[in-house]
Enzyme design. Sequence first.
Site, PDB file in Angstrom:
ATOM      1  CE1 TYR A   1       9.051   4.852   2.955  1.00 21.40           C
ATOM      2  CE2 TYR A   1       7.593   6.744   2.757  1.00 21.40           C
ATOM      3  CZ  TYR A   1       7.995   5.612   3.429  1.00 21.40           C
ATOM      4  OH  TYR A   1       7.357   5.221   4.574  1.00 21.40           O
TER       5      TYR A   1
ATOM      6  CB  ALA B   1       1.527   0.042   6.123  1.00 25.60           C
TER       7      ALA B   1
ATOM      8  NE  ARG C   1      10.597   5.683   8.315  1.00 26.02           N
ATOM      9  CZ  ARG C   1       9.583   5.564   7.443  1.00 26.02           C
ATOM     10  NH1 ARG C   1       9.593   4.548   6.574  1.00 26.02           N
ATOM     11  NH2 ARG C   1       8.604   6.429   7.421  1.00 26.02           N
TER      12      ARG C   1
ATOM     13  CD  GLU D   1      10.036  -7.948   5.226  1.00 26.93           C
ATOM     14  OE1 GLU D   1       9.534  -9.068   5.493  1.00 26.93           O
ATOM     15  OE2 GLU D   1      10.137  -7.037   6.059  1.00 26.93           O
TER      16      GLU D   1
ATOM     17  NE  ARG E   1       0.744  13.403  -1.611  1.00 24.88           N
ATOM     18  CZ  ARG E   1       0.306  13.754  -2.807  1.00 24.88           C
ATOM     19  NH1 ARG E   1       1.158  13.998  -3.769  1.00 24.88           N
ATOM     20  NH2 ARG E   1      -0.978  13.865  -3.049  1.00 24.88           N
TER      21      ARG E   1
ATOM     22  N   PRO F   1       0.787  -1.232   0.000  1.00 27.15           N
ATOM     23  CG  PRO F   1      -0.174  -1.154   2.106  1.00 27.15           C
ATOM     24  CD  PRO F   1       0.485  -2.089   1.152  1.00 27.15           C
ATOM     25  CG  ASN F   2      -0.292   4.426   1.125  1.00 26.43           C
ATOM     26  OD1 ASN F   2      -1.227   4.974   0.555  1.00 26.43           O
ATOM     27  ND2 ASN F   2      -0.398   3.929   2.348  1.00 26.43           N
TER      28      ASN F   2
ATOM     29  CG  ASN G   1       8.416  -2.368   0.199  1.00 35.84           C
ATOM     30  OD1 ASN G   1       7.873  -2.467   1.308  1.00 35.84           O
ATOM     31  ND2 ASN G   1       9.052  -1.274  -0.189  1.00 35.84           N
TER      32      ASN G   1
ATOM     33  CG  HIS H   1      11.281  -2.747   4.348  1.00 36.69           C
ATOM     34  ND1 HIS H   1       9.911  -2.644   4.230  1.00 36.69           N
ATOM     35  CD2 HIS H   1      11.535  -3.912   4.961  1.00 36.69           C
ATOM     36  CE1 HIS H   1       9.366  -3.719   4.777  1.00 36.69           C
ATOM     37  NE2 HIS H   1      10.327  -4.508   5.226  1.00 36.69           N
TER      38      HIS H   1
HETATM   39  O1  CA2 Z   1      10.654   1.654   3.532  1.00 33.89           O
HETATM   40  C1  CA2 Z   1       9.796   0.963   2.985  1.00 33.89           C
HETATM   41  O2  CA2 Z   1       9.918   0.495   1.856  1.00 33.89           O
HETATM   42  C2  CA2 Z   1       8.458   0.717   3.704  1.00 33.89           C
HETATM   43  O3  CA2 Z   1       8.030  -0.600   3.413  1.00 33.89           O
HETATM   44  C3  CA2 Z   1       7.512   1.748   3.140  1.00 33.89           C
HETATM   45  C4  CA2 Z   1       6.133   1.737   3.816  1.00 33.89           C
HETATM   46  C5  CA2 Z   1       6.282   1.810   5.327  1.00 33.89           C
HETATM   47  O4  CA2 Z   1       5.003   1.680   5.924  1.00 33.89           O
HETATM   48  C6  CA2 Z   1       7.215   0.752   5.863  1.00 33.89           C
HETATM   49  O5  CA2 Z   1       7.327   0.919   7.255  1.00 33.89           O
HETATM   50  C7  CA2 Z   1       8.582   0.855   5.219  1.00 33.89           C
HETATM   51  C8  CA2 Z   1       5.294   2.936   3.354  1.00 33.89           C
HETATM   52  C9  CA2 Z   1       5.116   3.008   1.887  1.00 33.89           C
HETATM   53  C10 CA2 Z   1       4.445   4.293   1.593  1.00 33.89           C
HETATM   54  O6  CA2 Z   1       5.022   4.818   0.439  1.00 33.89           O
HETATM   55  C11 CA2 Z   1       4.900   6.138   0.214  1.00 33.89           C
HETATM   56  C12 CA2 Z   1       5.581   6.630  -0.870  1.00 33.89           C
HETATM   57  C13 CA2 Z   1       5.543   7.957  -1.151  1.00 33.89           C
HETATM   58  C14 CA2 Z   1       4.795   8.799  -0.369  1.00 33.89           C
HETATM   59  C15 CA2 Z   1       4.097   8.299   0.718  1.00 33.89           C
HETATM   60  C16 CA2 Z   1       4.150   6.977   1.005  1.00 33.89           C
END
Ligand code: CA2
Length: 146
Positions: free
Chosen positions: A23, A77, A107, A98, A18, A10-11, A74, A100
């Site tokens: 990221y 969340a 974090r 996996e 963003r 997700p996201n 990946n 990230h």
């Molecule tokens: O660091 C990573 O790849 C995560 O899997 C990214 C997740 C986060 O919840 C994990 O703890 C670590 C969040 C992905 C959200 O991606 C976004 C990308 C751009 C803007 C906002 C969110």
Amino acid sequence: MTKVLILNGPNLNLLGRREPEVYGSHTLADISGAAAALAAEIGLEVEFFQSNSEGELVEAIQGAIGSCQGIIINPAAYTHTSVALRDALAAAGLPAVEVHLSNIYGREDFRKTSMTAAVCRGVITGLGIDGYLLALRALAGILHEG
Ligand code: CA2
């Protein structure tokens, strides 16, 4: 041809648009392009899938059984919450890595626990887009050399 499923949770469809300070500035299309180019070089085929839905990710993992030989995931969340994804990965029985983008250990505390890591061969965290490419090389080693 040996095929690897690359799953994003997700996201991650928002990548590059963003929070670049967390990221990076690459988009998901950049990641899929780089992964496909490396895969061709090292004798793998890749299938790329992103979903914001836990159920769709579970179905994609189930769909890999019999059609793919490895998984890069990946879970975003869902890393920190999803027994369903963990069970699906364990049931699939395929070697999984996996990944990230950010360093989940640098974090918030809630990101330091992964539900899915224990059923993966390994975890790469904090290396940005390179994490996916390193995971692909690791799977090539596992799948081609045993
Ligand atoms: O660091 C990573 O790849 C995560 O899997 C990214 C997740 C986060 O919840 C994990 O703890 C670590 C969040 C992905 C959200 O991606 C976004 C990308 C751009 C803007 C906002 C969110």
